[in-house]
Design an enzyme around this catalytic site. Sequence first.
Site, PDB file in Angstrom:
ATOM      1  N   HIS A 131       0.827  -1.207   0.000  1.00  0.00           N
ATOM      2  CA  HIS A 131       0.000   0.000   0.000  1.00  0.00           C
ATOM      3  C   HIS A 131       0.863   1.259   0.000  1.00  0.00           C
ATOM      4  O   HIS A 131       1.891   1.328   0.678  1.00  0.00           O
ATOM      5  CB  HIS A 131      -0.871   0.052   1.267  1.00  0.00           C
ATOM      6  CG  HIS A 131      -2.112  -0.776   1.202  1.00  0.00           C
ATOM      7  ND1 HIS A 131      -2.089  -2.158   1.269  1.00  0.00           N
ATOM      8  CD2 HIS A 131      -3.412  -0.425   1.090  1.00  0.00           C
ATOM      9  CE1 HIS A 131      -3.345  -2.607   1.213  1.00  0.00           C
ATOM     10  NE2 HIS A 131      -4.155  -1.572   1.101  1.00  0.00           N
ATOM     11  N   ASN A 162       7.999  -3.932   3.153  1.00  0.00           N
ATOM     12  CA  ASN A 162       6.593  -3.582   3.327  1.00  0.00           C
ATOM     13  C   ASN A 162       6.138  -3.809   4.760  1.00  0.00           C
ATOM     14  O   ASN A 162       5.425  -2.982   5.351  1.00  0.00           O
ATOM     15  CB  ASN A 162       5.747  -4.409   2.350  1.00  0.00           C
ATOM     16  CG  ASN A 162       4.290  -4.027   2.358  1.00  0.00           C
ATOM     17  OD1 ASN A 162       3.913  -2.915   2.689  1.00  0.00           O
ATOM     18  ND2 ASN A 162       3.444  -4.971   1.977  1.00  0.00           N
TER      19      ASN A 162
END
Length: 289
Positions: A131, A162
């Site tokens: 994201h 991440n």
Amino acid sequence: MKKIFYYLFFIPAICMTFMACGDDDDNIILGDEWADFVAQYPNDGPLEIPALKEGNIFISHSTKLTDGSDFETYCLEYDPSMNHSRWVAFRFDNRTSSGDAGYHGVWYDDPSLPETNQVGSGYFMGYSRGHLCASADRQYSKEANMQTFYMTNMSPMLSSFNEGIWVKLEGKVRSYLNNTSFLDTLYVVKGGIINPDQITEYTYSSKGYAVAVPQKFFMALLRVKGGVYKSIGFLLEHRYYTDDEYDLKNYAVSIDQLEAETGIDFFHNLNDVFEGDTEKSFTLSDWGL
């Protein structure tokens, strides 16, 4: 609700082709009409939106708040040559800094992109779907949270990155939100640098599209409190970080430095009286670092 703005200069026949891709809710603005869109914003304009690069696609996703007003979930500039967003931008204020909508983790192709640009939501080969605007950043409504799973909001990330230092930095940013003595509004721009000489490689999406893998990721922050502006940037190499490399202050840079690295003009709608001094330096203690 979504808005699409193609900041392109096409011959009329091609413009009509792109206009046909949108639904009835889409507003497509070409060329100089972008200025008319910006003029709708009060004060200094949409502060979170960097200067646009000709040839890319600007998309804005929004939802309705409980009071019935529209609020921008996030916006982005998509580079179709890289199959990757150049940046994703959004803001926090007292309407959006809390909530418990939950995590609606189903990935989708962004319906605002023409079908020919939709890379597929299944996977990035060898990388996680990371994201940019975090799911945890949009907890004030279920619809807003679902929009964070659009593939235009994803970047191919190493899982260790991440789930490691990137998450730590996102958590640090969210820690500012409920401190009313700290800010009225926080403007955030995030992304991976996708300039041709600053990508690691191309990976492949589930539909076989070549997607740029950034060498570095960034965040640019602008906080406003009582009319006083302060900014800071962060620049992270896309790699595994050991436990003793998690001190975020080591990756802090000024917005001017971040602009030189990325080629992006951040917060360009900020009044010139404030922009120069605000972007040229930062103070770690101002950001709890």
